[in-house]
Write a protein that holds these residues in place. Structure first.
Motif, PDB file in Angstrom:
ATOM      1  N   VAL A   6       0.666   4.532  -3.049  1.00 42.40           N
ATOM      2  CA  VAL A   6       1.196   5.002  -4.105  1.00 42.40           C
ATOM      3  C   VAL A   6       2.850   5.238  -3.605  1.00 42.40           C
ATOM      4  CG1 VAL A   6       1.861   6.702  -5.843  1.00 42.40           C
ATOM      5  CG2 VAL A   6      -0.573   5.944  -5.425  1.00 42.40           C
ATOM      6  N   ARG A   7       3.090   5.927  -2.702  1.00 36.94           N
ATOM      7  CA  ARG A   7       4.679   5.947  -2.248  1.00 36.94           C
ATOM      8  C   ARG A   7       5.169   4.777  -1.738  1.00 36.94           C
ATOM      9  NH1 ARG A   7       2.563  10.611   0.751  1.00 36.94           N
ATOM     10  NH2 ARG A   7       2.098   9.357   2.588  1.00 36.94           N
ATOM     11  N   PHE A   8       4.387   3.896  -1.439  1.00 35.41           N
ATOM     12  CA  PHE A   8       4.886   2.528  -0.672  1.00 35.41           C
ATOM     13  C   PHE A   8       5.117   1.689  -1.872  1.00 35.41           C
ATOM     14  CE2 PHE A   8       3.865  -1.919  -0.163  1.00 35.41           C
ATOM     15  CZ  PHE A   8       4.945  -2.148   0.869  1.00 35.41           C
ATOM     16  N   LEU A   9       4.408   1.868  -3.108  1.00 37.66           N
ATOM     17  CA  LEU A   9       4.566   1.099  -4.198  1.00 37.66           C
ATOM     18  C   LEU A   9       5.603   1.536  -5.044  1.00 37.66           C
ATOM     19  CD1 LEU A   9       1.154   0.292  -5.295  1.00 37.66           C
ATOM     20  CD2 LEU A   9       2.555  -1.399  -4.849  1.00 37.66           C
ATOM     21  N   LYS A  10       5.873   2.952  -5.203  1.00 38.51           N
ATOM     22  CA  LYS A  10       6.876   3.316  -5.924  1.00 38.51           C
ATOM     23  C   LYS A  10       8.359   2.950  -5.130  1.00 38.51           C
ATOM     24  CE  LYS A  10       4.725   7.643  -7.958  1.00 38.51           C
ATOM     25  NZ  LYS A  10       4.712   8.706  -8.011  1.00 38.51           N
ATOM     26  N   LEU A  88      -4.486  -1.021  -7.613  1.00 40.28           N
ATOM     27  CA  LEU A  88      -3.470  -0.652  -6.655  1.00 40.28           C
ATOM     28  C   LEU A  88      -3.204  -1.736  -5.621  1.00 40.28           C
ATOM     29  CD1 LEU A  88      -3.675   3.321  -6.215  1.00 40.28           C
ATOM     30  CD2 LEU A  88      -2.205   1.971  -7.728  1.00 40.28           C
ATOM     31  N   ARG A  89      -4.402  -2.160  -4.968  1.00 40.60           N
ATOM     32  CA  ARG A  89      -4.264  -3.184  -4.044  1.00 40.60           C
ATOM     33  C   ARG A  89      -3.846  -4.333  -4.420  1.00 40.60           C
ATOM     34  NH1 ARG A  89      -9.700  -0.861  -2.460  1.00 40.60           N
ATOM     35  NH2 ARG A  89     -10.749  -2.815  -3.225  1.00 40.60           N
ATOM     36  N   ASP A  90      -4.172  -4.880  -5.859  1.00 42.92           N
ATOM     37  CA  ASP A  90      -3.427  -5.832  -6.310  1.00 42.92           C
ATOM     38  C   ASP A  90      -2.152  -5.777  -6.604  1.00 42.92           C
ATOM     39  OD1 ASP A  90      -5.891  -7.468  -6.481  1.00 42.92           O
ATOM     40  OD2 ASP A  90      -6.145  -6.975  -8.460  1.00 42.92           O
ATOM     41  N   LEU A  91      -1.411  -4.561  -7.076  1.00 45.41           N
ATOM     42  CA  LEU A  91      -0.510  -4.237  -7.325  1.00 45.41           C
ATOM     43  C   LEU A  91       0.603  -4.628  -5.907  1.00 45.41           C
ATOM     44  CD1 LEU A  91       0.077  -1.280  -9.699  1.00 45.41           C
ATOM     45  CD2 LEU A  91       0.692  -3.643 -10.134  1.00 45.41           C
ATOM     46  N   ALA A  92      -0.145  -3.999  -4.851  1.00 48.81           N
ATOM     47  CA  ALA A  92       0.596  -4.022  -3.425  1.00 48.81           C
ATOM     48  C   ALA A  92       0.649  -5.363  -2.747  1.00 48.81           C
ATOM     49  CB  ALA A  92      -0.084  -2.997  -2.616  1.00 48.81           C
ATOM     50  N   SER A  93      -0.510  -6.093  -3.201  1.00 48.98           N
ATOM     51  CA  SER A  93      -0.646  -7.547  -2.705  1.00 48.98           C
ATOM     52  C   SER A  93       0.534  -8.291  -2.362  1.00 48.98           C
ATOM     53  CB  SER A  93      -1.636  -8.309  -3.129  1.00 48.98           C
ATOM     54  OG  SER A  93      -1.268  -8.801  -4.397  1.00 48.98           O
ATOM     55  N   PRO A  94       1.634  -8.506  -3.353  1.00 51.43           N
ATOM     56  CA  PRO A  94       2.732  -9.238  -3.077  1.00 51.43           C
ATOM     57  C   PRO A  94       3.741  -8.692  -1.982  1.00 51.43           C
ATOM     58  CG  PRO A  94       2.499  -8.590  -5.320  1.00 51.43           C
ATOM     59  CD  PRO A  94       1.437  -7.884  -4.669  1.00 51.43           C
ATOM     60  N   TYR A  95       3.394  -7.377  -1.589  1.00 51.22           N
ATOM     61  CA  TYR A  95       4.521  -7.139  -0.532  1.00 51.22           C
ATOM     62  C   TYR A  95       3.799  -6.966   0.982  1.00 51.22           C
ATOM     63  CZ  TYR A  95       6.338  -5.032  -4.943  1.00 51.22           C
ATOM     64  OH  TYR A  95       6.795  -4.914  -6.099  1.00 51.22           O
ATOM     65  N   ALA A  96       2.675  -7.556   1.069  1.00 51.94           N
ATOM     66  CA  ALA A  96       1.906  -7.541   2.324  1.00 51.94           C
ATOM     67  C   ALA A  96       2.664  -7.798   3.528  1.00 51.94           C
ATOM     68  CB  ALA A  96       0.679  -8.669   2.181  1.00 51.94           C
ATOM     69  N   ASP A  97       3.832  -8.806   3.094  1.00 56.56           N
ATOM     70  CA  ASP A  97       4.600  -8.967   4.419  1.00 56.56           C
ATOM     71  C   ASP A  97       5.643  -8.065   4.748  1.00 56.56           C
ATOM     72  OD1 ASP A  97       6.084  -9.715   2.254  1.00 56.56           O
ATOM     73  OD2 ASP A  97       6.436 -11.470   3.231  1.00 56.56           O
TER      74      ASP A  97
END
Length: 105
Positions: A6-10, A88-97
């Protein structure tokens, strides 16, 4: 783990919102494509392939900010889940790199 994600995504959404706001210098917010040209409200830039011009125009600041707000609402609905749910994992997936991407996400 959910709190870390959550912190990462925010943080990523905050970065994207700040960039979109900086790109909308005159408050216009809507970009458009006409053939090889993208109208950025402040200036027209030509020389794009028409498909690329459409892609660039699709990412106008107003649209990006609406998308960020939708993602924030999804994030808020799942922020207290005990383990990162698929949303949440789907929201985060574009930032995997991204270098700060949580290792266990």
């Amino acid at each position: 783990m959910t709190k870390e994600l959550v912190r990462f995504l925010k943080a990523r959404l905050d970065e994207e919102a700040a960039l979109a706001q900086r790109c909308d210098g005159d408050g216009c917010g809507e970009w458009s494509a006409q053939g090889h040209t993208v109208d950025f409200c402040q200036v027209d830039l030509s020389g794009f392939h028409p498909t690329i011009a459409l892609h660039v125009a699709l990412h106008d600041p107003a649209r990006v900010l609406r998308e960020i707000e939708a993602k924030r609402r999804i994030l808020a609905r799942h922020a207290r889940d005990p383990w990162p749910c698929r949303d949440l994992r789907d929201l985060a997936s574009p930032y995997a790199d991204h270098p700060d991407f949580p290792a266990r996400a």
